[in-house]
Design a protein around this motif. Sequence first.
Motif, PDB file in Angstrom:
ATOM      1  N   LYS A  36      -3.298 -18.455 -16.330  1.00 21.89           N
ATOM      2  CA  LYS A  36      -2.750 -18.113 -15.020  1.00 21.89           C
ATOM      3  C   LYS A  36      -2.251 -16.670 -14.947  1.00 21.89           C
ATOM      4  N   LYS A  37      -2.923 -15.773 -15.666  1.00 14.16           N
ATOM      5  CA  LYS A  37      -2.533 -14.361 -15.565  1.00 14.16           C
ATOM      6  C   LYS A  37      -3.703 -13.606 -14.989  1.00 14.16           C
ATOM      7  N   ARG A  38      -3.411 -12.578 -14.191  1.00 13.14           N
ATOM      8  CA  ARG A  38      -4.506 -11.781 -13.616  1.00 13.14           C
ATOM      9  C   ARG A  38      -4.362 -10.334 -14.033  1.00 13.14           C
ATOM     10  N   LEU A  39      -5.482  -9.631 -13.989  1.00 11.76           N
ATOM     11  CA  LEU A  39      -5.542  -8.244 -14.481  1.00 11.76           C
ATOM     12  C   LEU A  39      -4.514  -7.341 -13.830  1.00 11.76           C
ATOM     13  N   ASP A  40      -4.346  -7.488 -12.508  1.00 10.62           N
ATOM     14  CA  ASP A  40      -3.440  -6.551 -11.847  1.00 10.62           C
ATOM     15  C   ASP A  40      -2.053  -7.135 -11.631  1.00 10.62           C
ATOM     16  N   GLY A  41      -1.724  -8.221 -12.323  1.00  6.83           N
ATOM     17  CA  GLY A  41      -0.361  -8.735 -12.263  1.00  6.83           C
ATOM     18  C   GLY A  41      -0.082  -9.646 -11.090  1.00  6.83           C
ATOM     19  N   ARG A  42      -1.134  -9.994 -10.320  1.00  6.49           N
ATOM     20  CA  ARG A  42      -0.881 -10.867  -9.166  1.00  6.49           C
ATOM     21  C   ARG A  42      -0.727 -12.305  -9.618  1.00  6.49           C
ATOM     22  N   GLN A  43      -0.153 -13.132  -8.744  1.00  3.22           N
ATOM     23  CA  GLN A  43      -0.134 -14.572  -9.005  1.00  3.22           C
ATOM     24  C   GLN A  43      -1.489 -15.143  -8.605  1.00  3.22           C
ATOM     25  N   THR A  44      -1.713 -16.418  -8.921  1.00  2.00           N
ATOM     26  CA  THR A  44      -3.031 -17.010  -8.672  1.00  2.00           C
ATOM     27  C   THR A  44      -3.423 -16.969  -7.213  1.00  2.00           C
ATOM     28  N   TYR A  45      -2.472 -17.207  -6.332  1.00  2.00           N
ATOM     29  CA  TYR A  45      -2.833 -17.287  -4.919  1.00  2.00           C
ATOM     30  C   TYR A  45      -2.330 -16.090  -4.138  1.00  2.00           C
ATOM     31  N   ASP A  46      -2.221 -14.961  -4.790  1.00  2.00           N
ATOM     32  CA  ASP A  46      -1.763 -13.765  -4.080  1.00  2.00           C
ATOM     33  C   ASP A  46      -2.930 -12.962  -3.558  1.00  2.00           C
ATOM     34  N   TYR A  47      -2.740 -12.426  -2.349  1.00  2.00           N
ATOM     35  CA  TYR A  47      -3.733 -11.535  -1.768  1.00  2.00           C
ATOM     36  C   TYR A  47      -3.349 -10.107  -2.097  1.00  2.00           C
ATOM     37  N   ARG A  48      -4.326  -9.235  -2.105  1.00  2.00           N
ATOM     38  CA  ARG A  48      -4.009  -7.818  -2.286  1.00  2.00           C
ATOM     39  C   ARG A  48      -3.498  -7.254  -0.962  1.00  2.00           C
ATOM     40  N   ASN A  49      -2.997  -6.071  -1.023  1.00  2.00           N
ATOM     41  CA  ASN A  49      -2.476  -5.410   0.173  1.00  2.00           C
ATOM     42  C   ASN A  49      -3.577  -5.139   1.177  1.00  2.00           C
ATOM     43  N   ILE A  50      -3.386  -5.563   2.420  1.00  2.00           N
ATOM     44  CA  ILE A  50      -4.411  -5.285   3.428  1.00  2.00           C
ATOM     45  C   ILE A  50      -3.893  -4.192   4.343  1.00  2.00           C
ATOM     46  N   LYS A  51      -4.692  -3.204   4.582  1.00  2.00           N
ATOM     47  CA  LYS A  51      -4.299  -2.117   5.483  1.00  2.00           C
ATOM     48  C   LYS A  51      -5.396  -1.947   6.527  1.00  2.00           C
ATOM     49  N   ILE A  52      -5.015  -1.945   7.804  1.00  2.00           N
ATOM     50  CA  ILE A  52      -6.014  -1.815   8.867  1.00  2.00           C
ATOM     51  C   ILE A  52      -5.726  -0.541   9.641  1.00  2.00           C
TER      52      ILE A  52
END
Lengths: 363, 245
Positions: A21-37
């Motif tokens: 349950k670890k990810r490369l960029d330190g996110r949790q399993t169900y985390d989205y990355r930052n969205i910018k529009i």
Amino acid sequence: MKDTPLSNCERDFLLKAIEEKKRLDGRQTYDYRNIKITFGTDYGCCFVDLGKTRVMAQVSCELVAPKETRPNEGILFFNIELSPMASPAFEPGRQSELSVKLNRQLERCFRNSKCIDTESLCVVSGEKVWQIRVDVHTLNHDGNLMDAASIAAITALCHFRRPDVSIQGEEITVVSAQHSTVCLIYCTSNLDPCEREERVMDGLLMIAMNKHREICSIQSSGGIMLLKEQVLRCSKIASVKVSEITELISKALENDKKARKAGERCGFAESMPQERITALKMDETPVEMKNVTEKAEDIVKKYEAPPQSVPSPLVPAPGVGQVGQGQQNSWGLEEEDGESEEEEEMVVEDQPKNKLDQGECCK
Amino acid sequence: MTHFYTKCFLIEQPDHFMIKIRVSNWQTVCKSTDISLREFGCEQNLLSRPDGSASFIQGDTSVLAGMYGPAEVKVSKEIYDRATLEVLIQPKVGLPSVRERSQEQCVRETCEASLLSFLHPRSSLTLILQVVHNDGSLLSCLLNAACMALMDAGLPMSCLFCGVTCAINSDGQIITDPTVAQEKESRAILTFAIDSTDHKVLMSSTQGSFSVYELQQCIAVCQKASEKIFLFYRDSVQRRYSKTL
């Protein structure tokens, strides 16, 4: 250009990390990355940054004849361009498997969910309807192109202003997007995979949902076996995330509307970050023009006028023109026979060319 | 296509007399006042995948450039002693057409003139340019973005280059960096790629009709304007490598 292959130790590391349950960029399993529009200068252009993945969508419209089977409906056309800028693995010639898959998914997601009312795009039934074309350009591929593309497409469609053409005049109205449909991607057990995680994954589950918690489409690829509970869990998480993303989209649209009303300049130029060390802006600058006229005069004076006279054409025989004389063969060949043959050939070749020259002179 | 208007040179008169005629016409034909460049902006290294990337903005025209290289090249495209440069221009709407191909050729010729491609034989350099918004002087914006992307990728170049567009309107006035509206009203649009060391012309692409004198004046104007652009390049790179903002 080939992409660098994933090494075995990288693959093993990623798989082991996901198990724990670890990810490369330190996110949790169900985390989205930052969205910018951000939006472009004209209506219908928008940029979406999903972490480092970058995508640009542009909506344009055109009046065309409708399809024969559906004379009352407008046409929606989606096109995802996998630009070679996004990844060295994308070739400029199209039709790679991934591009077909993405195009198909985007079409299914938007067309079948009826998020755009196509009947409202009809101008004259059976003769003229609006064809709305959405071009999505991928600029940087850091995983999860599908999500970024779907967010960009729906935002651009909501942002677009379609000119309303009637027989008398023109007005501007908003394209009616009934509800925003957003796709979400899961891979094995992680949400929103980044590029490395995507390479390692065995299978993919894609859920497209709208904010009314209706599933528009589900697709599972890669042949992974999913349990019923897993699918249900994914769809629950999807509904939460979709409402967040939809809220983000509407907030971005609101901000842009306000800025345009206030008369501020909108566009890529304005959204360029100023505080970054890699960005620089310069204001409108006048250019010194002191010596320009003199310099230009000098240059033209220096060069000689083109040759004053063109040798006048001779007419040795009717129908044959000759301008100038053939010259001595200067190739330095020693065989005399060869030379004389070549001279004859040159004379023969000269004549048709001279005919052309004469034709041009006459013009 | 360009049409060169020249005075009639088949008159048999001594040279100095002809020059005199030309001088009097020149002064009335071309006026160059109020030449300015629009607002510029540039950001480097904004994409993570390409080896070098830059976005260049001139007024409302903006272009995004990405550069991959030196990388492996297909055997069919390899050149034994140089790097193979490939330029791709993606328009905003629709698929690339003939117009993009001709712009690609202009950009490619300019880049090949300034890149030291002999340092990377049998490699490929791929430059991709995406048109983000076109509000006039697109070709010069493409050239500027290309140069910044090449700089960001760290490719060896013998000189930098920049693109300047100028338009001649119906009064004979020269406008640099025209917008789409200004381009529509002008009778000729000229784009030049100028190099940084000698300020000479690397590439020229013109549209419309103009005289020899107007051409020379436009070149001189663009050379002057290019000095500002090269100063901008220097400032942005200096800012990037400076220790303070």
